[in-house]
Design a protein around this motif. Structure first.
Motif, PDB file in Angstrom:
ATOM      1  N   THR A 269     -17.006  -1.211 -21.817  1.00  0.00           N
ATOM      2  CA  THR A 269     -16.137  -2.022 -22.671  1.00  0.00           C
ATOM      3  C   THR A 269     -14.938  -2.529 -21.882  1.00  0.00           C
ATOM      4  O   THR A 269     -14.657  -2.072 -20.759  1.00  0.00           O
ATOM      5  CB  THR A 269     -15.626  -1.200 -23.861  1.00  0.00           C
ATOM      6  N   GLN A 270     -14.192  -3.431 -22.500  1.00  0.00           N
ATOM      7  CA  GLN A 270     -12.975  -3.926 -21.869  1.00  0.00           C
ATOM      8  C   GLN A 270     -11.951  -2.807 -21.731  1.00  0.00           C
ATOM      9  O   GLN A 270     -11.188  -2.767 -20.760  1.00  0.00           O
ATOM     10  CB  GLN A 270     -12.382  -5.073 -22.696  1.00  0.00           C
ATOM     11  N   LYS A 271     -11.936  -1.878 -22.686  1.00  0.00           N
ATOM     12  CA  LYS A 271     -11.021  -0.734 -22.582  1.00  0.00           C
ATOM     13  C   LYS A 271     -11.324   0.085 -21.330  1.00  0.00           C
ATOM     14  O   LYS A 271     -10.406   0.510 -20.616  1.00  0.00           O
ATOM     15  CB  LYS A 271     -11.131   0.154 -23.828  1.00  0.00           C
TER      16      LYS A 271
ATOM     17  N   ASP B 283     -13.783   4.699 -23.169  1.00  0.00           N
ATOM     18  CA  ASP B 283     -15.072   4.464 -23.809  1.00  0.00           C
ATOM     19  C   ASP B 283     -16.213   4.883 -22.893  1.00  0.00           C
ATOM     20  O   ASP B 283     -16.115   4.759 -21.666  1.00  0.00           O
ATOM     21  CB  ASP B 283     -15.231   2.979 -24.154  1.00  0.00           C
TER      22      ASP B 283
ATOM     23  N   LEU C  49     -17.287   5.236 -29.764  1.00  0.00           N
ATOM     24  CA  LEU C  49     -17.635   4.166 -28.842  1.00  0.00           C
ATOM     25  C   LEU C  49     -17.190   2.809 -29.374  1.00  0.00           C
ATOM     26  O   LEU C  49     -17.265   2.542 -30.563  1.00  0.00           O
ATOM     27  CB  LEU C  49     -19.150   4.134 -28.625  1.00  0.00           C
ATOM     28  N   TYR C  50     -16.731   1.956 -28.476  1.00  0.00           N
ATOM     29  CA  TYR C  50     -16.510   0.567 -28.808  1.00  0.00           C
ATOM     30  C   TYR C  50     -17.772  -0.196 -28.384  1.00  0.00           C
ATOM     31  O   TYR C  50     -18.618   0.321 -27.665  1.00  0.00           O
ATOM     32  CB  TYR C  50     -15.299   0.018 -28.049  1.00  0.00           C
ATOM     33  N   SER C  51     -17.896  -1.410 -28.813  1.00  0.00           N
ATOM     34  CA  SER C  51     -19.079  -2.182 -28.437  1.00  0.00           C
ATOM     35  C   SER C  51     -19.061  -2.452 -26.939  1.00  0.00           C
ATOM     36  O   SER C  51     -18.026  -2.759 -26.367  1.00  0.00           O
ATOM     37  CB  SER C  51     -19.109  -3.507 -29.204  1.00  0.00           C
ATOM     38  N   GLN C  52     -20.219  -2.319 -26.293  1.00  0.00           N
ATOM     39  CA  GLN C  52     -20.318  -2.542 -24.864  1.00  0.00           C
ATOM     40  C   GLN C  52     -20.282  -4.040 -24.585  1.00  0.00           C
ATOM     41  O   GLN C  52     -20.912  -4.824 -25.281  1.00  0.00           O
ATOM     42  CB  GLN C  52     -21.618  -1.931 -24.344  1.00  0.00           C
ATOM     43  N   THR C  53     -19.522  -4.432 -23.562  1.00  0.00           N
ATOM     44  CA  THR C  53     -19.292  -5.865 -23.376  1.00  0.00           C
ATOM     45  C   THR C  53     -19.708  -6.422 -22.026  1.00  0.00           C
ATOM     46  O   THR C  53     -20.000  -7.605 -21.936  1.00  0.00           O
ATOM     47  CB  THR C  53     -17.799  -6.189 -23.573  1.00  0.00           C
ATOM     48  N   GLU C  54     -19.715  -5.592 -20.965  1.00  0.00           N
ATOM     49  CA  GLU C  54     -19.938  -6.172 -19.647  1.00  0.00           C
ATOM     50  C   GLU C  54     -20.714  -5.226 -18.734  1.00  0.00           C
ATOM     51  O   GLU C  54     -20.561  -4.012 -18.804  1.00  0.00           O
ATOM     52  CB  GLU C  54     -18.588  -6.535 -19.010  1.00  0.00           C
TER      53      GLU C  54
ATOM     54  N   ASN D  21     -17.187  10.127 -22.405  1.00  0.00           N
ATOM     55  CA  ASN D  21     -16.077   9.260 -22.775  1.00  0.00           C
ATOM     56  C   ASN D  21     -14.779   9.640 -22.067  1.00  0.00           C
ATOM     57  O   ASN D  21     -13.696   9.617 -22.644  1.00  0.00           O
ATOM     58  CB  ASN D  21     -15.871   9.269 -24.302  1.00  0.00           C
TER      59      ASN D  21
END
Length: 343
Positions: A88-90, A76, A20-25, A63
């Motif tokens: 995430t942005q991804k 992600d 996982l990447y950090s959740q952003t939005e 994922n």
């Protein structure tokens, strides 16, 4: 629905797990300014995104996303935090690449609708007694089910001459529950076609004051195999694919139930009462590998409602209500190219 199954694992051979990447939005907030339509079911934690004629299916914790029922794309995992769906942005970039793609195949359509008038033959179902011109008359559920089923069949056949409109029985004959679902599961579909299963019944209760109509769907807690295990060699991959199809059927069944309930309420008005949409593990729907609902038209144990259920004009209202609900679902399903969701 077998075509959906094939699409689900078209590129699943390279299914991998990424960190996982950090959740952003918050995806729901993002949708308000991005032109993306998002359907989100907080109970199942399934989501749908639509834009530019493309659709993406996703689930919290998974994922990968499913693009246009054709391609699995590793990305992600979305995360649910209170009322937010965080991505995430991804995830957003992968989704936008799909939305901007020129590849857009033919969507799904409803190829068949199977009407199942409950009971029949030696099995009368529920029964009730009313007084007609001073004489007691017994009413059997099987006859009401068949009458409404035929009315619904006639309406659907006229409205959709290009679709398969079929009945499990068109006369007073006995069919086991297993036979009914076997009929449903055996209907042949063309590529990109789906089938709907509608079972019609009448209620009864020890409480003579109980009355009203209700629509049932299969409880989401009931787990079943909707994909042939022989089609997927990898056991872990099979579990993922089967789970996705189960959730798809549940989502579609809930939406069908909602549309039918709205249709019944509009036609019946204050003649009876809306008892709501309910979940249960009815045999007749739990063994059908497709979206399925069971409609209870009313209570034969309630004398007032039993009399209504003998009137042709009232049965016409019931059949029209169910028809309008199904027509609304067909329009939604085909307009969204087979992608359904609960707001």
């Amino acid at each position: 629905m077998q075509q959906k199954i094939k699409a689900l694992f078209l590129l699943a051979s390279f299914f991998l797990f990424f960190p996982l990447y950090s959740q952003t939005e918050d995806l729901l907030e993002y949708a308000k300014t991005s032109g993306v339509t998002v359907y989100w079911d907080s109970i199942s934690e399934n989501g749908i995104m639509e834009k530019n004629g493309h659709q993406i299916s996703f689930k919290a914790g998974d994922n990968f996303i499913l693009a246009d029922f054709k391609e699995l794309i590793i990305t992600d995992s979305p995360e649910v935090r209170e009322t937010q769906v965080l991505v995430t942005q991804k995830f957003l970039d992968d989704a936008e690449n799909i939305f901007q793609s020129d590849k857009n195949g033919k969507g799904f359509s409803i190829g068949a609708i199977l009407i199942d008038p409950g009971h029949g033959g030696k099995d009368p179902g529920a029964s009730g007694t009313i007084t007609v011109k001073g004489k007691e008359v017994t009413i059997n559920e099987k006859d009401i089910n068949l009458s409404v089923g035929k009315m619904l069949y006639s309406r659907l056949k006229k409205a959709y001459p290009d679709k398969k409109i079929e009945m499990t029985r068109s006369k007073d004959e006995y069919l086991s529950l297993a036979q009914r679902t076997d009929i449903a599961n055996a209907i042949k579909l063309q590529p990109n076609e789906a089938i709907l299963y509608i079972s019609i019944h009448v209620n009864s209760s020890l409480n003579k004051n109980s009355y009203g109509y209700e629509v049932w769907y299969l409880s989401p807690g009931y787990r079943r195999n909707v994909i042939d295990k022989n089609l997927v060699a990898d056991k872990d991959l099979y579990k993922v694919m089967n789970s996705m199809m189960e959730e798809e059927y549940t989502t579609e069944s809930i939406l069908i139930a909602k549309f039918i309930m709205d249709g019944l309420q509009a036609q019946i008005g204050d003649l009876s009462v809306n008892r709501g949409i309910k979940a249960e593990e009815w045999f007749v729907v739990r063994n059908s590998n497709m979206p399925a609902v069971l409609v209870e038209l009313g209570f034969l144990s309630n004398e007032k409602e039993a009399k209504l259920l003998t009137e042709d004009s009232y049965l016409q209202k019931l059949s029209l209500g169910i028809y309008n609900g199904l027509a609304a679902f067909v329009t939604h399903f085909e307009r969204s190219r087979g992608f359904t969701g609960i707001k």
